[in-house]
Every structure is written in structure tokens, then in C-alpha cells.
Enzyme design. Structure first.
Site, PDB file in Angstrom:
ATOM      1  N   CYS A   1      -7.335   8.231  -3.204  1.00 34.16           N
ATOM      2  CA  CYS A   1      -8.815   7.998  -3.767  1.00 34.16           C
ATOM      3  C   CYS A   1      -9.634   7.606  -2.598  1.00 34.16           C
ATOM      4  O   CYS A   1      -9.625   6.593  -1.696  1.00 34.16           O
ATOM      5  CB  CYS A   1      -8.618   6.561  -4.500  1.00 34.16           C
ATOM      6  SG  CYS A   1     -10.020   5.961  -5.074  1.00 34.16           S
TER       7      CYS A   1
ATOM      8  N   CYS B   1     -12.001   4.541  -2.821  1.00 31.73           N
ATOM      9  CA  CYS B   1     -11.371   3.336  -2.775  1.00 31.73           C
ATOM     10  C   CYS B   1     -10.870   3.146  -1.118  1.00 31.73           C
ATOM     11  O   CYS B   1     -11.043   1.940  -0.609  1.00 31.73           O
ATOM     12  CB  CYS B   1     -10.079   3.265  -3.450  1.00 31.73           C
ATOM     13  SG  CYS B   1      -9.652   3.967  -4.709  1.00 31.73           S
ATOM     14  N   ASP B   2     -10.548   4.062  -0.353  1.00 25.42           N
ATOM     15  CA  ASP B   2      -9.954   3.788   1.031  1.00 25.42           C
ATOM     16  C   ASP B   2     -10.929   4.416   2.104  1.00 25.42           C
ATOM     17  O   ASP B   2     -10.369   4.005   3.184  1.00 25.42           O
ATOM     18  CB  ASP B   2      -8.625   4.402   0.905  1.00 25.42           C
ATOM     19  CG  ASP B   2      -7.565   3.759   0.014  1.00 25.42           C
ATOM     20  OD1 ASP B   2      -7.955   2.729  -0.363  1.00 25.42           O
ATOM     21  OD2 ASP B   2      -6.768   4.514  -0.641  1.00 25.42           O
TER      22      ASP B   2
END
Ligand code: NAP
Length: 406
Positions: free
Chosen positions: A230, A233-234
Site C-alpha cells: 500500500c 499507507c507506507d
């Protein structure tokens, strides 16, 4: 209440899951972060009989092991007595054979738990079925910085733990188990959960989707330590770093382009010499100066699991068989998602990839069955959009129940 201590490391997915499980039971614990603290690291090893992996969990001073051990105790019904809690499966056991639920929610990620909060507040006493991967994808992430209301960020597992506590506060009930079959032709609807039949007047499917992985052992070990599924997200954690993105579809192009905001260099590794992505996404990727392409190639190995971080990857050219190595700090696997909709095949309308089709709001092709979150969304896939559709599904279910009562 017994004393619970948990030794953790930064960016440790299983630490997050263990904390989420404890939080979801309303259990307070002392967290000891061992990163950069050799004395605490040594203490963890000594107390756990030499174990180096985090988390290590202790209940009243007795070591019970890591997340898998905690989860196994929970599944066997042995954790609650250890924590001094009444039997968690109370809801399950108090069900009479003839009991018909008003609403069952399948899934306990952000869609399912939001649906639980709303249906519980509407006094529908929802029954939430938590599968093996309780808490959904948020429990595999670390810091969540884009969920509104948390200006300094919140850990994914903590966010899920808070949502669960909120749903419980309004009377949501939880059972642990996997739904293995469904019969949506009957009224009430019928579900099989760990071999037991449950009947319900309405159903919210919030079973999510799992990111498809390459299937390498090194990939599994490095998830959360440089391997990610993701970018939203990261990506932030890869400022100025070199990244590989695997895949040739829209997701891979989207992730590659997004990652150039942070990374110094993004190399897309694709197994063919043509992209599957839409023309517009291809063009965006091709014209981005930070993105380069490695065609006809797959990742054979990611190093170095022993050092707990990504340093390089071994590539194989599928046409020539040539093996090469590429230096990198992160690997983003973007080879698609698999929605968890298998048990509804032939019963609910779904697209060619298995995503449930919703028809206005969250209604599915069967009256009384609603879909929320990633099981019906291959476009947005965010915790906040899943929560939003979870809320919509709860309101849709409530209205359906009101209508069908007359
Ligand atoms: P996808 O279209 O199925 O693409 C998956 C890609 O991964 C393909 O290029 C495939 O290679 C490759 N792949 C699959 N398994 C692999 C493996 N084991 N090893 C190496 N490569 C592998 O999946 P997606 O990109 O996630 O898209 C899913 C759906 O969501 C699509 O309909 C897409 O249009 C949509 N989507 C839309 C947007 C948008 O509109 N903004 C964004 C994301 C996704 P091959 O090409 O060789 O099969």
C-alpha cells in the site's frame, strides 16, 4: 485485572495485531519498545528464553509467546480466563437454536466496525463475525496519518481497537470464526460460521480484500519492513529512497506515480513487455522522469530478511533467463487484490474480479444484503472510504429492516 506486558519493535505488524487484540478486549497493557535500547532488548530475550522476535507478551509475569501464541489462546477460549474476562463467546453460546439476528456483519475492519457502531446505536444489537484476520488491513499497517481526527497520526491497530471498543460500548456483539457458506435464497438469510448455522434478517458483507502477494518467503518475512502492498499507507517512509514496484496494471502505475513524491527512483518490474494499465495511467508513468521500467522480469528473492530490511532484489528475465540484482530500499507489490467474496459466488452479483456489485447505496443483488468496504471497492480502498460505506450499509440495513417490518 492481571498485569500485561508487551515488548514491541517499531514497524512490527504482529506487534500491532497483538496490541489490537488486547485493546479490543479492553485490556490495558504496559508496552516496552526495544528499538535502540539494548538493555530492554536483552531483558526481552532473557525473560522469553532467548527469543529475539517481537512481540513477546507476558501475562502476570508468565511468558505466553508472540502474536500467533496469543491468537491461538484466544481461539481456544483460553485467553479470556487468563485475562480475567468473562467468556468472550458468551454471545455465541447464549444464542438459542431458533434465534434470528436482525443484522449480522461479516468482517471487523474499518467498514465492518463502522457498520457495527451505527447499527448498535440504532439498537439493532448487531452480531459482528471476526474472521481469522480480525481487524482487517489496518492491523497490518503501522502509522495511519490520513484518517481525519488524528492530527499526529495513530497506529492502525490502535485505530481498529478504538473502533471496536466504540461498537462494543453501544452493544455490538462479537464472535470469532470464518464464514464458510451462505444461503441467501432463504428468508431469513442463513450463514455457516465455523460449522454452526446463523440466521439473520439482514447482512452486511464487509469482508475486505487481500493484497495479492508474490509468494516468496523473503517477501512474507519483510512485510512491514520494507515490503509493502500500500503506497498510500507506507510511501511516506521512503523519502529519498530507491523503490521497486511490481506489476503492470492500474494499481502498479498509480502506486509508482504516487511513490515518486517521496522516492528518488522508482523501478517498475513487470513480467511482460506490455502494461495492462489503462492508456492514461501508462502515459502518466512513462512521462515521469523518476520512473523506469524493467520488462519481462520477476522478482526471485528479496534481501535481507536476516537484517530485517530491504537492501536488494534478485530479478529473473523470463525471456532470456538472465539473473540480475538491483539495489533498493523498498518493494511495493501491486499485482492486484483478491476480494473476499468467494462464499457468495453464484448468489450475489459480482464483477469479473469478484468485487461485489452495489446498486445504489450499498444494496447488493439480494434484498437485505449490503456490501461495504474493499469487498465492493477496487478504486479507493482507504480506511476512511471503507468506514464511510460501512456507515451507509448500516443505514441501508436499518431502513430495510424498518420497511420489511411493515
Ligand atoms: P490487475 O489489473 O489485475 O493487474 C495486475 C498486474 O499484476 C498485471 O499487470 C499482472 O501481470 C501482474 N501480476 C499478477 N500476478 C502477478 C505475479 N504473480 N507476479 C508478477 N506480476 C503479476 O490489478 P490492479 O492493477 O490492482 O487493478 C484491478 C482493477 O482495479 C482493474 O480493473 C483496474 O483498472 C482497477 N483500478 C483502477 C484504478 C483507477 O482507475 N485509478 C486504480 C487501481 C485499480 P499481467 O499484465 O501479465 O497479467
Amino acid at each position: 485485572m492481571p498485569e500485561v506486558t508487551i515488548y514491541t519493535r517499531k514497524y512490527c505488524g504482529f506487534c500491532g495485531q497483538a496490541k489490537a487484540l488486547l485493546l479490543s478486549k479492553g485490556v490495558a497493557f504496559e508496552e516496552i519498545a526495544v528499538d535502540g535500547a539494548p538493555d530492554l532488548e536483552l531483558e526481552m530475550r532473557q525473560r522469553s528464553g532467548g527469543r529475539k522476535t517481537a512481540p513477546q507478551i507476558f501475562i502476570d509475569g508468565t511468558g505466553i509467546g508472540g502474536y500467533d501464541d496469543l491468537r491461538a489462546l484466544d481461539r481456544d477460549g483460553k485467553l479470556d480466563p487468563l485475562l480475567g474476562l468473562s467468556d468472550r463467546r458468551e454471545a455465541d453460546e447464549s444464542r438459542g437454536a431458533e434465534m434470528i439476528e436482525s443484522v449480522i456483519i461479516l468482517g471487523s475492519g474499518s467498514a465492518g466496525l463502522t457498520a457495527a457502531i451505527y447499527t448498535a446505536r440504532a439498537n439493532l444489537q448487531p452480531l459482528v463475525v471476526e474472521g481469522r484476520a480480525a481487524g482487517g488491513q489496518l492491523t497490518m499497517t503501522t502509522e495511519v496519518e490520513n484518517f481525519p481526527g488524528f492530527p499526529t497520526g495513530i497506529l492502525g491497530p490502535e485505530l481498529i481497537g478504538q473502533m471496536r471498543a466504540q461498537a462494543q460500548r453501544f452493544g455490538a456483539r462479537f464472535v470469532t470464526g470464518d464464514a464458510t457458506a451462505a444461503d441467501l435464497k432463504t428468508s431469513p438469510l442463513s450463514l455457516t460460521i465455523d460449522g454452526e448455522t446463523y440466521r439473520t434478517r439482514s447482512l452486511i458483507v464487509a469482508t475486505g480484500a487481500d493484497a495479492r502477494l508474490l509468494g516468496l518467503e523473503s517477501e512474507r518475512k519483510l512485510i512491514g519492513h520494507g515490503v509493502s502492498t500500500c503506497a498510500t499507507c507506507d510511501g511516506f517512509f521512503f523519502k529519498g529512497k530507491e523503490i521497486l514496484v511490481v506489476g503492470g496494471g492500474d494499481s502498479a502505475m498509480e502506486e509508482a506515480v504516487f511513490l515518486t513524491k517521496f522516492a528518488s527512483k522508482v523501478s517498475v518490474i513487470h513480467r511482460r513487455d506490455k502494461l495492462r494499465a489503462s492508456k492514461i495511467m501508462q502515459e502518466k508513468a512513462f512521462k515521469n522522469p523518476k520512473i523506469s521500467f524493467v520488462w519481462d522480469s520477476v522478482i526471485e528473492e528479496i534481501w535481507d530478511p536476516a537484517r530485517g530490511k530491504v537492501e536488494r532484489a534478485v530479478l529473473r528475465n523470463l525471456k532470456t533467463g538472465a539473473i540480475s540484482e538491483v539495489r533498493c530500499d523498498g518493494v511495493f507489490v501491486a499485482i492486484g487484490h483478491v476480494p473476499n467474496s468467494r462464499i457468495f459466488r453464484e448468489q450475489l452479483e459480482m464483477d469479473a474480479n469478484g468485487y461485489l456489485v452495489t446498486l445504489g447505496g450499498t444494496s447488493t443483488s439480494v434484498p437485505g444484503v449490503f456490501a461495504a468496504g474493499d469487498v465492493a471497492d477496487h478504486v479507493y480502498r482507504q480506511a476512511i472510504t471503507a468506514a464511510g460505506t460501512g456507515c451507509m450499509a448500516a443505514l441501508d440495513a436499518e431502513r430495510f429492516l424498518e420497511r420489511s417490518a411493515h
